[in-house]
Design a protein around this motif. Structure first.
Motif, PDB file in Angstrom:
ATOM      1  N   ILE A 128       3.404   5.069   3.811  1.00  0.00           N
ATOM      2  CA  ILE A 128       3.434   6.911   4.152  1.00  0.00           C
ATOM      3  C   ILE A 128       3.429   7.183   5.032  1.00  0.00           C
ATOM      4  O   ILE A 128       2.016   6.350   5.118  1.00  0.00           O
ATOM      5  N   SER A 129       3.392   8.046   6.060  1.00  0.00           N
ATOM      6  CA  SER A 129       2.042   7.580   7.293  1.00  0.00           C
ATOM      7  C   SER A 129       1.233   9.435   6.959  1.00  0.00           C
ATOM      8  O   SER A 129       0.331   9.114   7.890  1.00  0.00           O
ATOM      9  N   GLN A 130       1.502   9.998   6.051  1.00  0.00           N
ATOM     10  CA  GLN A 130       0.285  10.686   5.112  1.00  0.00           C
ATOM     11  C   GLN A 130      -0.245  10.505   4.245  1.00  0.00           C
ATOM     12  O   GLN A 130       0.623  10.747   2.746  1.00  0.00           O
ATOM     13  N   PRO A 131      -1.113   9.614   3.980  1.00  0.00           N
ATOM     14  CA  PRO A 131      -1.795   9.017   2.775  1.00  0.00           C
ATOM     15  C   PRO A 131      -2.128  10.649   1.589  1.00  0.00           C
ATOM     16  O   PRO A 131      -2.190  10.354   0.782  1.00  0.00           O
ATOM     17  N   ALA A 163      -1.143   2.467  -5.288  1.00  0.00           N
ATOM     18  CA  ALA A 163      -1.199   2.253  -4.232  1.00  0.00           C
ATOM     19  C   ALA A 163      -2.568   1.693  -3.559  1.00  0.00           C
ATOM     20  O   ALA A 163      -3.059   1.094  -4.092  1.00  0.00           O
ATOM     21  N   ASP A 164      -1.925   1.298  -2.331  1.00  0.00           N
ATOM     22  CA  ASP A 164      -2.710   0.484  -1.421  1.00  0.00           C
ATOM     23  C   ASP A 164      -2.673   0.800  -0.061  1.00  0.00           C
ATOM     24  O   ASP A 164      -2.216   0.387   0.883  1.00  0.00           O
ATOM     25  N   GLY A 165      -3.806   1.610  -0.216  1.00  0.00           N
ATOM     26  CA  GLY A 165      -4.019   2.189   0.753  1.00  0.00           C
ATOM     27  C   GLY A 165      -3.675   3.222   1.305  1.00  0.00           C
ATOM     28  O   GLY A 165      -2.609   4.370   0.592  1.00  0.00           O
ATOM     29  N   SER A 166      -2.309   2.876   2.255  1.00  0.00           N
ATOM     30  CA  SER A 166      -0.729   4.348   2.540  1.00  0.00           C
ATOM     31  C   SER A 166       0.238   3.294   1.827  1.00  0.00           C
ATOM     32  O   SER A 166       1.429   3.907   2.842  1.00  0.00           O
ATOM     33  N   ASP A 167       0.238   2.375   1.663  1.00  0.00           N
ATOM     34  CA  ASP A 167       1.276   1.813   0.749  1.00  0.00           C
ATOM     35  C   ASP A 167       1.682   1.943  -0.226  1.00  0.00           C
ATOM     36  O   ASP A 167       0.210   1.891  -1.639  1.00  0.00           O
TER      37      ASP A 167
END
Length: 553
Positions: A128-131, A163-167
């Motif tokens: 996702i572009s907005q963590p 969650a893994d960073g932004s993923d």
């Protein structure tokens, strides 16, 4: 006084005659088998003069059921297959992407854009572009979790969302993997059985072995390679949207897509969406047919949900190509000409008649949920089977002859009555096996040989008891009556305990052990019937006719 009601006499002889008639086809095994196969071929359309002649080899008014011969008697193929349960994890994750995407779309204001990322086969990664909206994204995706359908994993969910960073990373839980493995092997077992049954093979042995292996033994089939051709194809049919077409086998498919070769056009490749619109699991029928140009094809029909999805897609995508994919190969990619609302269609391609028939069989039986790796394969030739039959025949005949001679020498006329009942006993066993479609194996022959001895044992108990009663009773009539009455409890006790053993062997055993248990169990029932009813009826009929003052047993 000795007395048996008339209706009982008629019933006893009717049972014996019925057993003899049911067993009779086995005395003409090859002729009856050829006739049955020809009749089956005529019923599916192969009405040739040769089949008509073969079908006429056995009268239609006679029973035609046969005792099926097992792998060790008839020859056939043996396979040990391992189910690749890991394949299901990847398919499951692949199928989840559209569901995750549709669930996250309404949350774009919070989480931004959604992109599928490269990931391991047993997980799915969505960036996702907005963590800062990750907490909301995780909450929404976790809402897709379902309880694991397993008694041992009650209360656990099928997916783990982290969650893994932004993923966003979605994986299957261990409980779901275990449940999935069990379902996959069970489903593979059933589909293998259906595929083999579709081609008319008799009495295959198909059973789970260990955690993820399947043992397959099929009598009467030509080779292990032939058996593999029937069950070795995964036959996973999907209908996928076409993204592009190319002749470059190294072309980049892009995330969410895959590159697959075309069978119909060698050297051509299609880039298709990985998530199918409809799958072969939603097929309810598939039959070999011919297209408008007279070329072999396969007609198919979807269930209600499949028909709805298929109809909606064809309505919204008129003029677009649509790939029909079998085991990751495009067999046809027709352009949608119009809305297809009925949920039926035709698969065309470069098929021979045999290939279209085989494809229809595979699709009708269902797709294997995972691939099979064959760890062991053996072809057992008919020569070995014939040797086994000959050895079994010799053993049975020697045992039978020895028992007949012993009974005649030991008990005279009463021994001859017992011998007649013994012959009827064996006929009844084969009649019952034919009626239920049982399979005879080498251990099964051993069960029959054992039954011969047990049948004689019941008569020996009765005759010895009659001998004792002759010394004390008032006359031969009373001695015979008391002999049967007092021996009955011992006969029932011995046979009931052995029958319980046969039931346990059948319930707990498999393969040859079950074959032994079946013949032993049926043999116990027929031996009790012949010893208590048939032998007694013959003695009573003889006694009524002769009225002897004294008898010798």
């Amino acid at each position: 006084m000795l007395q048996i009601d008339s209706w009982k006499r008629v019933l006893i002889w009717l049972v014996c005659v019925a057993g003899l008639i049911l067993a009779l086809p086995n005395a003409f095994y090859t002729r009856v088998e050829q006739s049955n196969d020809a009749i089956a071929a005529i019923e599916i359309g192969a009405d040739t003069p040769e089949n008509q002649a073969l079908a006429a080899q056995w009268p239609s008014w006679m029973p035609s059921s046969l005792v099926n011969l097992g792998l060790d008697l008839r020859g056939g193929a043996h396979l040990l297959a391992e189910v690749q349960v890991e394949d299901v994890y990847a398919n499951r994750m692949e199928a989840m992407w559209p569901e995750i995407r549709d669930t996250l779309r309404p949350e774009r204001a919070t989480i931004g854009t959604i992109r599928l990322q490269p990931s391991e086969p047993d997980e799915i990664r969505v960036r996702i572009s907005q963590p800062e909206g990750m907490a909301r994204a995780l909450e929404v995706v976790r809402g897709l979790a379902r309880p694991v359908t397993s008694l041992t994993a009650a209360g656990q969910n099928d997916i783990i969302v982290a969650a893994d960073g932004s993923d966003i990373v979605v994986t299957l839980s261990e409980a779901e993997k275990l449940a999935s493995d069990e379902r996959t092997v069970r489903q593979s077992l059933e589909i293998v059985r259906r595929r083999i049954d579709e081609v008319g093979t008799r009495e295959p042995t198909i059973q789970k072995q260990g955690i993820d292996r399947i043992l397959i033994q099929v009598p009467g089939i030509g080779s292990a390679a032939e058996l593999k051709s029937i069950i070795g194809t995964t036959a996973q049919l999907t209908f996928n949207p076409v993204v592009n077409r190319t002749s470059d086998q190294n072309a980049s498919a892009g995330i969410g897509n895959k590159l697959v070769p075309s069978i119909d056009e060698p050297g051509q490749y299609y880039i298709i969406e990985a998530a199918p619109v409809v799958t072969g699991e939603e097929l309810v029928d598939a039959q070999p047919a011919f297209d408008q140009n007279g070329r072999p094809a396969v007609n198919f029909r979807f269930n209600t949900s499949g028909a709805r999805k298929f109809g909606d897609y064809t309505r919204d995508n008129v003029g677009s190509p649509f790939a029909i994919v079998l085991d990751d190969e495009v067999i046809s990619a027709p352009v949608i000409q119009s809305h297809i609302p009925g949920g039926s269609g035709i698969i065309t391609g470069r098929f021979s008649v045999e290939e279209s028939t085989q494809l229809a069989v595979l699709l009708r039986a269902g797709a294997l949920p995972a691939g099979l790796t064959f760890l062991e394969e053996r072809t057992i030739g008919p020569e070995l089977g014939q040797d086994s039959i000959d050895a079994g025949k010799v053993a049975t005949m020697v045992a039978f002859a020895a028992v007949l001679v012993f009974m005649a020498l030991s008990y005279g006329l009463f021994g001859i009555f017992a011998n007649i009942a013994l012959i009827l006993n064996v006929a009844l066993i084969f009649g019952l096996l034919s009626m239920i479609g049982g399979t005879l194996t080498l251990p099964g022959i051993a069960g029959i040989v054992l039954t011969v001895g047990m049948a004689v044992d019941a008569n020996v108990l009765v005759f010895e008891r009659i001998r004792e009663e002759l010394k004390t009773a008032r006359g031969p009539s009373r001695a015979i009556e008391l002999g049967y009455e007092k021996a009955l409890s011992a006969i029932l006790d011995a046979n009931i305990t052995t029958f319980i053993t046969a039931v346990i062997l059948f319930a707990m055993g498999s393969g040859p052990v079950r074959g032994f248990a079946i013949t032993l169990g049926l043999g116990i029932m027929t031996s009790v019937f012949t010893a208590i009813f048939v032998t007694r009826l013959m003695i009573v009929m003889w006694f009524e006719r002769r009225r002897p003052k004294t008898i010798e047993v």
